[in-house]
Design a protein around this motif. Structure first.
Motif, mmCIF file in Angstrom:
data_model
loop_
_atom_site.group_PDB
_atom_site.id
_atom_site.type_symbol
_atom_site.label_atom_id
_atom_site.label_comp_id
_atom_site.label_asym_id
_atom_site.label_seq_id
_atom_site.Cartn_x
_atom_site.Cartn_y
_atom_site.Cartn_z
ATOM 1 N N VAL A 12 53.197 47.776 37.532
ATOM 2 C CA VAL A 12 54.581 48.256 37.481
ATOM 3 C C VAL A 12 54.619 49.585 36.736
ATOM 4 N N PRO A 13 55.171 50.642 37.371
ATOM 5 C CA PRO A 13 55.288 51.921 36.668
ATOM 6 C C PRO A 13 56.174 51.774 35.423
ATOM 7 N N LEU A 14 55.844 52.495 34.396
ATOM 8 C CA LEU A 14 56.544 52.389 33.109
ATOM 9 C C LEU A 14 58.049 52.561 33.261
ATOM 10 N N ASP A 15 58.477 53.527 34.063
ATOM 11 C CA ASP A 15 59.910 53.788 34.195
ATOM 12 C C ASP A 15 60.640 52.750 35.041
ATOM 13 N N ARG A 16 59.908 51.832 35.656
ATOM 14 C CA ARG A 16 60.529 50.763 36.457
ATOM 15 C C ARG A 16 60.389 49.385 35.798
ATOM 16 N N LEU A 17 59.799 49.349 34.628
ATOM 17 C CA LEU A 17 59.580 48.082 33.927
ATOM 18 C C LEU A 17 60.909 47.492 33.467
ATOM 19 N N LYS A 18 61.097 46.215 33.761
ATOM 20 C CA LYS A 18 62.327 45.513 33.412
ATOM 21 C C LYS A 18 61.989 44.285 32.555
ATOM 22 N N PRO A 19 62.992 43.750 31.846
ATOM 23 C CA PRO A 19 62.756 42.536 31.061
ATOM 24 C C PRO A 19 62.182 41.390 31.897
ATOM 25 N N THR A 20 62.569 41.301 33.169
ATOM 26 C CA THR A 20 62.054 40.217 34.009
ATOM 27 C C THR A 20 60.546 40.328 34.217
ATOM 28 N N HIS A 21 60.012 41.543 34.229
ATOM 29 C CA HIS A 21 58.560 41.707 34.345
ATOM 30 C C HIS A 21 57.853 41.142 33.113
ATOM 31 N N ILE A 22 58.427 41.376 31.953
ATOM 32 C CA ILE A 22 57.827 40.885 30.712
ATOM 33 C C ILE A 22 57.932 39.365 30.646
ATOM 34 N N GLU A 23 59.071 38.823 31.043
ATOM 35 C CA GLU A 23 59.221 37.370 31.081
ATOM 36 C C GLU A 23 58.240 36.747 32.065
ATOM 37 N N ALA A 24 58.051 37.391 33.212
ATOM 38 C CA ALA A 24 57.103 36.885 34.208
ATOM 39 C C ALA A 24 55.678 36.901 33.660
ATOM 40 N N LEU A 25 55.336 37.933 32.894
ATOM 41 C CA LEU A 25 54.017 37.996 32.266
ATOM 42 C C LEU A 25 53.806 36.801 31.339
ATOM 43 N N ILE A 26 54.796 36.506 30.532
ATOM 44 C CA ILE A 26 54.694 35.388 29.585
ATOM 45 C C ILE A 26 54.552 34.065 30.338
ATOM 46 N N VAL A 27 55.354 33.875 31.375
ATOM 47 C CA VAL A 27 55.278 32.643 32.164
ATOM 48 C C VAL A 27 53.911 32.511 32.834
ATOM 49 N N GLU A 28 53.432 33.619 33.404
ATOM 50 C CA GLU A 28 52.125 33.600 34.067
ATOM 51 C C GLU A 28 51.012 33.231 33.091
ATOM 52 N N LYS A 29 51.016 33.832 31.930
ATOM 53 C CA LYS A 29 49.963 33.561 30.943
ATOM 54 C C LYS A 29 50.089 32.152 30.378
ATOM 55 N N ARG A 30 51.311 31.643 30.275
ATOM 56 C CA ARG A 30 51.492 30.251 29.825
ATOM 57 C C ARG A 30 50.878 29.290 30.844
ATOM 58 N N ARG A 31 51.084 29.570 32.130
ATOM 59 C CA ARG A 31 50.500 28.731 33.189
ATOM 60 C C ARG A 31 48.982 28.800 33.183
ATOM 61 N N GLU A 32 48.447 29.944 32.775
ATOM 62 C CA GLU A 32 46.992 30.105 32.699
ATOM 63 C C GLU A 32 46.403 29.381 31.495
ATOM 64 N N GLY A 33 47.252 28.850 30.632
ATOM 65 C CA GLY A 33 46.778 28.043 29.521
ATOM 66 C C GLY A 33 46.631 28.753 28.189
ATOM 67 N N TYR A 34 47.188 29.950 28.070
ATOM 68 C CA TYR A 34 47.118 30.642 26.782
ATOM 69 C C TYR A 34 47.941 29.893 25.741
ATOM 70 N N ALA A 35 47.480 29.913 24.510
ATOM 71 C CA ALA A 35 48.161 29.245 23.413
ATOM 72 C C ALA A 35 49.465 29.971 23.074
ATOM 73 N N ASP A 36 50.406 29.236 22.495
ATOM 74 C CA ASP A 36 51.695 29.817 22.113
ATOM 75 C C ASP A 36 51.525 31.018 21.189
ATOM 76 N N SER A 37 50.612 30.918 20.244
ATOM 77 C CA SER A 37 50.406 32.026 19.306
ATOM 78 C C SER A 37 49.849 33.264 20.012
ATOM 79 N N THR A 38 49.029 33.057 21.029
ATOM 80 C CA THR A 38 48.495 34.177 21.812
ATOM 81 C C THR A 38 49.612 34.829 22.619
#
Length: 82
Positions: A12-38
């Motif tokens: 995602v280009p920097l000028d098009r980054l939205k809060p939903t992209h960041i939330e999606a990143l967190i959800v994706e990494k949670r599904r991959e099994g990353y710890a809450d602290s990570t």
């Protein structure tokens, strides 16, 4: 920070980054099994980087500022019985 250098978030280009992209990143990494602290550390890195982008005039507003910081679920301490 290899976990941020690949995947949809990295494309995602920097000028098009939205809060939903960041939330999606967190959800994706949670599904991959990353710890809450990570996840919390990932969020902190992204937010700090975007704060720098705002300071440097690359973007007008930090999209991570609109995203709630990932919470860490606490477990009750286990104690040994005599």
């Amino acid at each position: 920070m290899r976990y941020l250098e690949s995947g949809d978030f990295a494309r995602v280009p920097l000028d098009r980054l939205k809060p939903t992209h960041i939330e999606a990143l967190i959800v994706e990494k949670r599904r991959e099994g990353y710890a809450d602290s990570t996840l919390r550390s990932m969020y902190a890195v992204v937010r700090a980087a975007l704060d720098g982008a705002v300071r440097d005039g690359l973007i007008a507003k930090n999209p991570a500022a609109s995203v709630s910081r990932p919470r860490i679920d606490r477990e009750e301490a286990r104690v040994l019985t005599p």
